[in-house]
Structures are given as structure tokens and as C-alpha cells.
Scaffold this active site. Structure first.
Site, short mmCIF file in Angstrom:
data_model
loop_
_atom_site.label_atom_id
_atom_site.label_comp_id
_atom_site.label_asym_id
_atom_site.label_seq_id
_atom_site.Cartn_x
_atom_site.Cartn_y
_atom_site.Cartn_z
N LYS A 1 81.33 -12.54 -58.87
CA LYS A 1 82.43 -11.88 -58.14
C LYS A 1 83.76 -12.48 -58.60
CE LYS A 1 83.58 -13.34 -53.83
NZ LYS A 1 84.99 -13.72 -53.66
N ASN A 2 83.82 -13.82 -58.65
CA ASN A 2 85.09 -14.48 -58.93
C ASN A 2 85.46 -14.51 -60.40
OD1 ASN A 2 85.35 -14.77 -56.21
ND2 ASN A 2 84.70 -16.90 -56.17
N CYS B 1 88.95 -14.38 -47.11
CA CYS B 1 88.26 -15.14 -46.08
C CYS B 1 89.23 -16.02 -45.30
CB CYS B 1 87.19 -16.03 -46.71
SG CYS B 1 85.68 -15.14 -47.06
N ARG C 1 95.69 -21.00 -47.04
CA ARG C 1 95.66 -20.29 -48.33
C ARG C 1 97.07 -19.89 -48.79
NH1 ARG C 1 90.31 -16.89 -49.07
NH2 ARG C 1 90.46 -17.85 -51.13
N ASP D 1 82.41 -23.19 -52.23
CA ASP D 1 81.75 -21.94 -51.82
C ASP D 1 80.28 -22.13 -51.50
OD1 ASP D 1 83.66 -19.85 -54.12
OD2 ASP D 1 84.16 -20.81 -52.22
N ARG E 1 81.03 -8.53 -48.95
CA ARG E 1 82.16 -8.72 -49.87
C ARG E 1 81.72 -9.40 -51.16
NH1 ARG E 1 86.33 -12.14 -47.61
NH2 ARG E 1 87.09 -11.81 -49.73
C1 EPZ Z 1 89.21 -19.09 -55.48
O1 EPZ Z 1 90.09 -18.93 -54.39
C2 EPZ Z 1 87.95 -18.33 -55.09
N1 EPZ Z 1 88.26 -16.92 -54.89
C3 EPZ Z 1 87.38 -18.92 -53.80
O2 EPZ Z 1 86.15 -18.23 -53.52
C4 EPZ Z 1 87.08 -20.40 -54.01
O3 EPZ Z 1 86.65 -20.96 -52.80
C5 EPZ Z 1 88.35 -21.12 -54.50
O4 EPZ Z 1 88.87 -20.47 -55.68
C6 EPZ Z 1 88.09 -22.58 -54.84
O5 EPZ Z 1 87.10 -22.67 -55.81
C7 EPZ Z 1 88.40 -16.11 -55.97
O6 EPZ Z 1 88.29 -16.54 -57.11
C8 EPZ Z 1 88.70 -14.66 -55.70
P1 EPZ Z 1 92.45 -22.09 -54.93
P2 EPZ Z 1 91.63 -19.39 -54.53
O7 EPZ Z 1 93.77 -21.50 -55.24
O8 EPZ Z 1 92.12 -19.07 -55.90
C9 EPZ Z 1 95.43 -24.58 -52.31
C10 EPZ Z 1 84.56 -17.10 -52.23
O9 EPZ Z 1 83.90 -17.43 -51.24
N2 EPZ Z 1 96.48 -23.70 -52.85
O10 EPZ Z 1 91.73 -22.83 -56.00
O11 EPZ Z 1 92.37 -18.87 -53.36
C11 EPZ Z 1 94.59 -23.84 -51.30
O12 EPZ Z 1 95.18 -23.89 -50.03
C12 EPZ Z 1 86.03 -17.46 -52.32
O13 EPZ Z 1 84.10 -16.47 -53.23
C13 EPZ Z 1 97.82 -24.00 -52.59
O14 EPZ Z 1 98.14 -24.98 -51.90
O15 EPZ Z 1 91.47 -20.96 -54.38
C14 EPZ Z 1 93.30 -24.60 -51.32
O16 EPZ Z 1 93.42 -25.73 -50.50
C15 EPZ Z 1 86.53 -18.19 -51.08
N3 EPZ Z 1 98.79 -23.18 -53.08
C16 EPZ Z 1 93.20 -25.07 -52.77
O17 EPZ Z 1 94.50 -24.92 -53.33
C17 EPZ Z 1 98.47 -22.08 -53.86
O18 EPZ Z 1 99.41 -21.39 -54.31
C18 EPZ Z 1 92.20 -24.30 -53.60
O19 EPZ Z 1 92.62 -22.97 -53.62
C19 EPZ Z 1 97.11 -21.80 -54.12
C20 EPZ Z 1 96.15 -22.63 -53.60
#
Ligand code: EPZ
Length: 417
Positions: free
Chosen positions: A22-23, A116, A121, A304, A396
């Protein structure tokens, strides 16, 4: 609304084929906007997040159609730079349309993304990364507006190795003027897939999978066909299901290299695991508690899989501390596990699990995608009857979830309520 009715307590035996990730598929769909030529994504899972992303492409003016398991995208007639909030709020990955849409049209407008409910986020890393590339970004009234005459390559240092921010910047930089270097980039396999896909389109991206990614902007990207990487989170979910229920399961179209930390943990609790080519074989063992599970960015333990791992820890011998380092509120599955007889105490980002022999069937409610999967695993391993309600979360990210579990011997069926 729909729910699962599950009669738990049976071991799992057999083989299950893992879907494309998915990701990985979601950023590839965003990248399809970067060309006006035909794109084919093979083995594309028809999960809700993908269908919502396909809906967003349609809003932009792209034509999309499924031909069997292939998704065919033609962005030649794309002309709209605005993504409606009705779709944007459905999923997180709408935000990385910003990079590809502003690259294609010089403008992009999107409502704040959904996805989610597992934490705040924020998207500051996405927006600041785009600003570094010369994009004017303004926020107001629940919308983000981007504009740029010409995206210019630059060095972008990420405060946190954010998966989405890394992908967004790659998408914006692929056709920029000059070179972009992303430092402290996320290293997830799905980012390597995005690099490979854009390079198949004629891009020049190097270093994905490491902390430094270089993108040499090119003038044009062409069409291509591509089979995404397999879904390591779906594979991990079935491996944990097998460890919880007992029996012997083999996974097909699985990539053990992308799951090394989980395999390490499962061996630690005495599962027997073998891997060969694109297959992973698991035979569950005594389920000795893993003591400590801490989530961290790839290649650490994947956040995840924290919820499914918490469910497994609930029926291990001994105690386990689960630490969720990435998201603030990713323990919504715990109160539901407690309803099934689990012994878990949550303090902040840590869950203290004391293993019990087995869980008891109960009526539980899914609160997010991976928590819903965890509750389903708990129910198929528990003694007695359970229901899992609000399957829209599970739909999803998992294609044919109950069908695949039934194929392994679980007594699970979906009913409308
Ligand atoms: C991706 O989300 C995945 N989603 C998530 O999978 C996954 O849990 C996550 O990466 C971590 O591996 C998709 O790829 C569509 P991040 P993403 O930006 O990109 C902080 C699932 O279940 N952050 O790596 O949103 C954030 O708050 C989903 O398949 C900022 O502070 O994750 C978090 O603490 C859930 N500012 C950390 O980084 C930003 O601008 C990791 O978030 C962006 C993120």
C-alpha cells in the site's frame, strides 16, 4: 457498517500470497502525474486508500482504469491543480500529491490530509522541504496553496526521517532545475520503490534506502509499467497471526530482507522461520515474551506492526514493554485487547504487557488500520466467539483480509450490520 464474526482458537496452516505494498503504490500514483504518457501499475491492490488516491487522480483530470489487477493511468489530459477536501481528508498520502502537482502545473491546492488517527501528524517537514525548492507555500482556511514558476534543486535537511516528506520532496525535485540532495532521508523500502519507478520513467535519482538521496532534475519523464514491492506490513501481519495461532504458514511474494527486524523478534520468541527466494515459512513455538519492542524508522521495528505485536505480546509467557516512538496515540487497540482479557498498562508512549495464557472472545471495535488488524488477530487466536466492528479501517490497507485468513483455516466471516 460491517463486522467480522470470528470463532477463535484454531491453528493456521497453508500459504498466503502477499499484496503489493500500500505504502509503495500510493506514492507511485502521485508520481504518475509527472508524465503525460501511459503508466501501468501491475498487481495493484484494490484497497480503499488506493481507490481514494485513484479518485484524486480523476479529480486532476487523469484517466484511470483497472484491467484485471493492472491499474492503467493516463495523465495527458490532467489540468486541475486542486484536490477536493472530500478526498484529501480520506487519507494521509493525499499530501504528497503536492510535490507532483506543483511540479506538473506550477500550482497546487489541497485540504489538510486525513489518514489514521494515530497522532498529530504534522506536515511541516513536507512544506518546508517544498519551500527549500523555491515553492511558495501558504496555509489558511484548512487549505494549503503552493505555487512556483520553476522548481529549483536545493539541499534539504529533514529534522526527522519522515517517509512522506522524503517522498514529497523526491516528487517535486524529479523535474526540477538542477540537483536536490535530501539529508536525513527516510530509508524505507517504499522509497527505494519510488526511486526505481521514477528512474524507469527517465528520472535520475540515487541513494534511496540510505540517509542521503540525490535527485538530478530532468526535463521530461515518460510512461512505464511497474510491479511494486510486496507489502512488508501485510506480510508481518500474517507472520504475527501465525505466531499467535500456532500451526505452519508460508508467505508467497514476501521479501524477508524488508522484514529483518520482525523476523529477529519472532525468532526471539521461539518461532522457527525459514526464507527462500520470495517465500517465508513460519512455524510458531512456545511464545516466550520478547521483553522489549521499540518502534523506530526503518530498518528498526516498524511502527505499523506495533499493534499486531502488542496483541502477540498479550499471549506470550512473561512480560513485554512496547515503546511507540513515532506516533503519539497509537495504542487505541489496547482497551479493546483488555476487553478480551489482556493485561496491559499504557503510560505515555509505553505499553507494559503481562502475558496471559490466551485471550477470550469479545465484541471489539477497530479504531485505526493496524489496530483493527491486531484485534482481528487477537480474535482468531482467542478462545470463543468475537466480533470486530468498523472494518472500514482494515479495508484501507488489507485486500481480501478475511478471505486470506479463512484460507489458512481461521473461522472468520464478514456480515453487514
Ligand atoms: C508513512 O506515514 C506511512 N504512510 C505510515 O503508514 C507509517 O506509519 C509512517 O510512514 C512511518 O513509517 C504512508 O506511507 C501512506 P512519517 P507518514 O512522516 O509519511 C513526524 C499505515 O498504517 N512528522 O514518517 O505520515 C510524524 O508526526 C500508515 O500504513 C513531522 O513531525 O509518516 C511522526 O511522528 C500509518 N512532520 C513521524 O514524523 C512532518 O512533516 C513519522 O511520520 C511529517 C512527519
Amino acid at each position: 457498517m460491517e463486522k467480522y464474526i470470528i470463532e477463535g482458537g484454531r491453528p493456521l496452516f497453508g500459504e498466503v500470497e502477499i499484496q503489493s505494498a500500500k505504502n509503495a503504490v500510493l506514492p507511485l500514483l502521485a508520481a504518475a502525474v509527472l508524465t503525460d504518457e501511459r503508466i501501468v501499475i501491475h498487481k495493484c491492490p484494490r484497497i480503499a486508500d488506493v481507490l481514494n488516491m485513484v479518485g484524486i487522480l480523476g479529480e486532476l483530470g487523469c484517466s484511470t482504469k483497472f484491467e484485471g489487477n493492472d491499474l492503467v493511468i493516463d495523465s495527458a489530459d490532467a489540468a486541475n491543480h486542486e484536490i477536493p477536501s472530500s478526498l484529501a481528508k480520506e487519507l494521509r498520502s493525499s499530501v504528497f500529491m503536492l510535490g507532483s502537482v506543483v511540479s506538473r502545473f506550477g500550482r497546487a491546492r489541497i485540504a489538510y490530509p486525513g489518514g489514521c488517527d494515530i497522532g498529530l501528524r504534522p506536515i511541516d517537514l513536507h512544506l518546508n522541504g517544498l519551500r527549500r525548492l523555491g515553492v511558495c507555500v501558504s496555509e489558511g482556511g484548512g487549505y494549503i496553496d503552493c505555487s512556483c514558476d520553476k522548481i529549483e534543486g536545493a539541499e534539504v535537511v529533514l529534522d526527522f526521517p519522515s517517509v512522506g516528506a522524503t517522498e514529497n520532496i523526491i516528487l517535486a525535485a524529479a523535474k526540477a532545475k538542477g540537483t536536490t540532495v535530501i539529508r536525513n532521508a527516510a530509508k524505507e523500502p517504499e522509497i527505494v520503490d519510488l526511486q526505481n519507478f521514477i528512474n524507469r520513467m527517465g528520472g535520475k535519482i540515487f541513494g534511496a534506502g540510505t540517509a542521503t538521496v540525490r535527485i538530478d532534475g530532468v526535463k521530461k519523464l515518460g510512461g512505464t509499467e511497474y510491479t511494486p514491492v510486496s507489502d512488508r506490513i501485510e506480510a508481518g501481519t500474517f507472520l504475527i497471526a501465525s505466531a499467535m495461532c500456532g500451526g505452519e504458514v508460508s508467505l508467497k511474494n514476501a521479501d524477508a530482507d524488508n522484514l529483518s527486524f520482525l523476523l529477529h523478534k519472532l525468532r526471539e520468541i521461539s518461532c522457527k522461520i525459514n526464507t527462500k527466494n520470495d517465500k517465508i515459512y513460519i512455524r510458531s513455538g512456545r511464545r516466550l515474551s520478547p521483553k522489549l519492542v521499540e518502534t523506530s524508522p526503518y530498518p528498526g521495528f516498524p511502527t505499523d506492526l506495533q499493534a499486531p505485536m502488542t496483541a502477540l505480546a498479550c499471549i506470550c509467557e512473561g512480560s513485554t514493554v512496547i515503546v511507540e516512538n513515532l506516533f503519539e496515540t497509537r495504542f487505541k487497540h489496547v482497551p479493546e485487547l483488555i476487553r478480551m482479557g489482556a493485561d496491559v498498562t499504557v503510560r505515555g508512549r509505553s505499553a507494559f504487557v503481562r502475558g496471559v495464557g490466551s485471550l477470550k472472545g469479545a465484541d471489539v471495535v477497530a479504531g485505526d488500520l493496524r489496530g483493527g488488524a491486531a484485534l482481528t488477530l487477537a480474535a482468531i487466536s482467542a478462545e470463543g466467539l468475537s466480533t470486530v466492528t468498523d472494518l472500514s479501517h482494515i479495508d484501507r490497507g488489507y485486500s481480501d483480509f478475511e478471505y486470506k485468513l479463512r484460507g489458512l483455516g481461521a473461522r472468520i466471516r464478514r456480515v453487514r450490520i
